[in-house]
Design a protein around this motif. Structure first.
Motif, PDB file in Angstrom:
ATOM      1  N   MET A 150       0.843  -1.187   0.000  1.00 18.00           N
ATOM      2  CA  MET A 150       0.000   0.000   0.000  1.00 18.00           C
ATOM      3  C   MET A 150       0.886   1.248   0.000  1.00 18.00           C
ATOM      4  N   PRO A 151       0.442   2.290  -0.677  1.00 14.57           N
ATOM      5  CA  PRO A 151       1.210   3.535  -0.667  1.00 14.57           C
ATOM      6  C   PRO A 151       1.265   4.147   0.733  1.00 14.57           C
ATOM      7  N   LEU A 152       2.277   4.941   0.970  1.00 11.28           N
ATOM      8  CA  LEU A 152       2.479   5.556   2.281  1.00 11.28           C
ATOM      9  C   LEU A 152       1.319   6.470   2.669  1.00 11.28           C
ATOM     10  N   ILE A 153       0.638   7.053   1.697  1.00 10.37           N
ATOM     11  CA  ILE A 153      -0.475   7.947   2.013  1.00 10.37           C
ATOM     12  C   ILE A 153      -1.624   7.212   2.698  1.00 10.37           C
ATOM     13  N   TYR A 154      -1.800   5.921   2.411  1.00 10.50           N
ATOM     14  CA  TYR A 154      -2.868   5.143   3.018  1.00 10.50           C
ATOM     15  C   TYR A 154      -2.436   4.466   4.316  1.00 10.50           C
ATOM     16  N   CYS A 155      -1.193   4.091   4.395  1.00  9.43           N
ATOM     17  CA  CYS A 155      -0.695   3.364   5.564  1.00  9.43           C
ATOM     18  C   CYS A 155       0.620   3.989   6.004  1.00  9.43           C
ATOM     19  N   LYS A 156       0.545   4.984   6.877  1.00 11.73           N
ATOM     20  CA  LYS A 156       1.729   5.732   7.282  1.00 11.73           C
ATOM     21  C   LYS A 156       2.654   4.944   8.202  1.00 11.73           C
ATOM     22  N   SER A 157       2.149   3.862   8.774  1.00 14.18           N
ATOM     23  CA  SER A 157       2.999   3.062   9.667  1.00 14.18           C
ATOM     24  C   SER A 157       3.640   1.881   8.936  1.00 14.18           C
ATOM     25  N   ARG A 158       3.494   1.847   7.629  1.00 14.24           N
ATOM     26  CA  ARG A 158       4.054   0.757   6.821  1.00 14.24           C
ATOM     27  C   ARG A 158       5.572   0.725   6.966  1.00 14.24           C
ATOM     28  N   GLY A 159       6.101  -0.446   7.280  1.00 13.00           N
ATOM     29  CA  GLY A 159       7.538  -0.654   7.333  1.00 13.00           C
ATOM     30  C   GLY A 159       8.215  -0.214   8.614  1.00 13.00           C
ATOM     31  N   LEU A 160       7.464   0.137   9.650  1.00 17.25           N
ATOM     32  CA  LEU A 160       8.092   0.603  10.892  1.00 17.25           C
ATOM     33  C   LEU A 160       8.925  -0.488  11.563  1.00 17.25           C
ATOM     34  N   THR A 161       8.452  -1.711  11.571  1.00 21.65           N
ATOM     35  CA  THR A 161       9.210  -2.786  12.210  1.00 21.65           C
ATOM     36  C   THR A 161      10.518  -3.018  11.482  1.00 21.65           C
ATOM     37  N   ARG A 162      10.468  -3.047  10.154  1.00 23.17           N
ATOM     38  CA  ARG A 162      11.700  -3.224   9.387  1.00 23.17           C
ATOM     39  C   ARG A 162      12.622  -2.026   9.565  1.00 23.17           C
ATOM     40  N   ALA A 163      12.053  -0.833   9.645  1.00 23.57           N
ATOM     41  CA  ALA A 163      12.862   0.364   9.848  1.00 23.57           C
ATOM     42  C   ALA A 163      13.526   0.350  11.228  1.00 23.57           C
ATOM     43  N   PHE A 164      12.787  -0.041  12.272  1.00 29.60           N
ATOM     44  CA  PHE A 164      13.384  -0.134  13.604  1.00 29.60           C
ATOM     45  C   PHE A 164      14.513  -1.150  13.620  1.00 29.60           C
ATOM     46  N   SER A 165      14.341  -2.244  12.919  1.00 21.98           N
ATOM     47  CA  SER A 165      15.387  -3.256  12.836  1.00 21.98           C
ATOM     48  C   SER A 165      16.642  -2.685  12.170  1.00 21.98           C
ATOM     49  N   GLN A 166      16.466  -1.897  11.135  1.00 27.18           N
ATOM     50  CA  GLN A 166      17.605  -1.288  10.454  1.00 27.18           C
ATOM     51  C   GLN A 166      18.263  -0.216  11.317  1.00 27.18           C
ATOM     52  N   ILE A 167      17.484   0.510  12.095  1.00 27.57           N
ATOM     53  CA  ILE A 167      18.055   1.514  13.004  1.00 27.57           C
ATOM     54  C   ILE A 167      18.947   0.834  14.033  1.00 27.57           C
ATOM     55  N   LEU A 168      18.512  -0.296  14.560  1.00 27.39           N
ATOM     56  CA  LEU A 168      19.321  -1.031  15.536  1.00 27.39           C
ATOM     57  C   LEU A 168      20.614  -1.550  14.924  1.00 27.39           C
ATOM     58  N   ARG A 169      20.639  -1.696  13.610  1.00 27.61           N
ATOM     59  CA  ARG A 169      21.853  -2.117  12.900  1.00 27.61           C
ATOM     60  C   ARG A 169      22.629  -0.916  12.360  1.00 27.61           C
ATOM     61  N   PHE A 170      22.199   0.305  12.696  1.00 25.93           N
ATOM     62  CA  PHE A 170      22.807   1.566  12.278  1.00 25.93           C
ATOM     63  C   PHE A 170      22.754   1.775  10.761  1.00 25.93           C
ATOM     64  N   ASN A 171      21.767   1.199  10.099  1.00 23.21           N
ATOM     65  CA  ASN A 171      21.528   1.429   8.669  1.00 23.21           C
ATOM     66  C   ASN A 171      20.414   2.464   8.532  1.00 23.21           C
ATOM     67  N   PHE A 172      20.763   3.725   8.750  1.00 21.64           N
ATOM     68  CA  PHE A 172      19.750   4.774   8.809  1.00 21.64           C
ATOM     69  C   PHE A 172      19.136   5.072   7.443  1.00 21.64           C
ATOM     70  N   GLN A 173      19.916   4.985   6.381  1.00 18.52           N
ATOM     71  CA  GLN A 173      19.372   5.246   5.051  1.00 18.52           C
ATOM     72  C   GLN A 173      18.321   4.199   4.664  1.00 18.52           C
ATOM     73  N   GLU A 174      18.607   2.940   4.965  1.00 15.70           N
ATOM     74  CA  GLU A 174      17.627   1.887   4.677  1.00 15.70           C
ATOM     75  C   GLU A 174      16.382   2.050   5.547  1.00 15.70           C
ATOM     76  N   ALA A 175      16.586   2.450   6.791  1.00 12.76           N
ATOM     77  CA  ALA A 175      15.446   2.658   7.689  1.00 12.76           C
ATOM     78  C   ALA A 175      14.532   3.746   7.152  1.00 12.76           C
ATOM     79  N   ILE A 176      15.101   4.825   6.687  1.00 10.41           N
ATOM     80  CA  ILE A 176      14.297   5.922   6.133  1.00 10.41           C
ATOM     81  C   ILE A 176      13.608   5.475   4.849  1.00 10.41           C
TER      82      ILE A 176
END
Length: 84
Positions: free
Chosen positions: A1-27
């Motif tokens: 789904m596009p981000l406009i419909y589901c703004k929380s899409r990918g938060l779990t994967r993004a948090f996982s990338q933040i914990l691995r210090f991959n900030f660009q992938e998280a964003i």
């Protein structure tokens, strides 16, 4: 789904990338993830600090400031997810 419909899409994967210090992938997974992650991280350290430094004579003042500050920080961190 596009981000406009589901703004929380990918938060779990993004948090996982933040914990691995991959900030660009998280964003790339979710552009709001850094503010949301920082909210939870700062709240964790704030709770630890308040529990260590609490002075019973100023408990009401500390409690009021904590509640007020947490509400403002929550609104700042989550306004993209809350507002349409």
């Amino acid at each position: 789904m596009p981000l406009i419909y589901c703004k929380s899409r990918g938060l779990t994967r993004a948090f996982s990338q933040i914990l691995r210090f991959n900030f660009q992938e998280a964003i790339a997974f979710n552009p709001y993830c850094l503010k949301i992650f920082l909210f939870f991280l700062i709240q964790l350290f704030l709770r630890i600090f308040i529990n260590i430094k609490v002075n019973l004579q100023r408990f009401k003042t500390i409690l009021f400031l904590d509640i007020f500050g947490s509400i403002l920080f929550f609104l700042f961190s989550f306004y993209n997810l809350i507002l349409p």
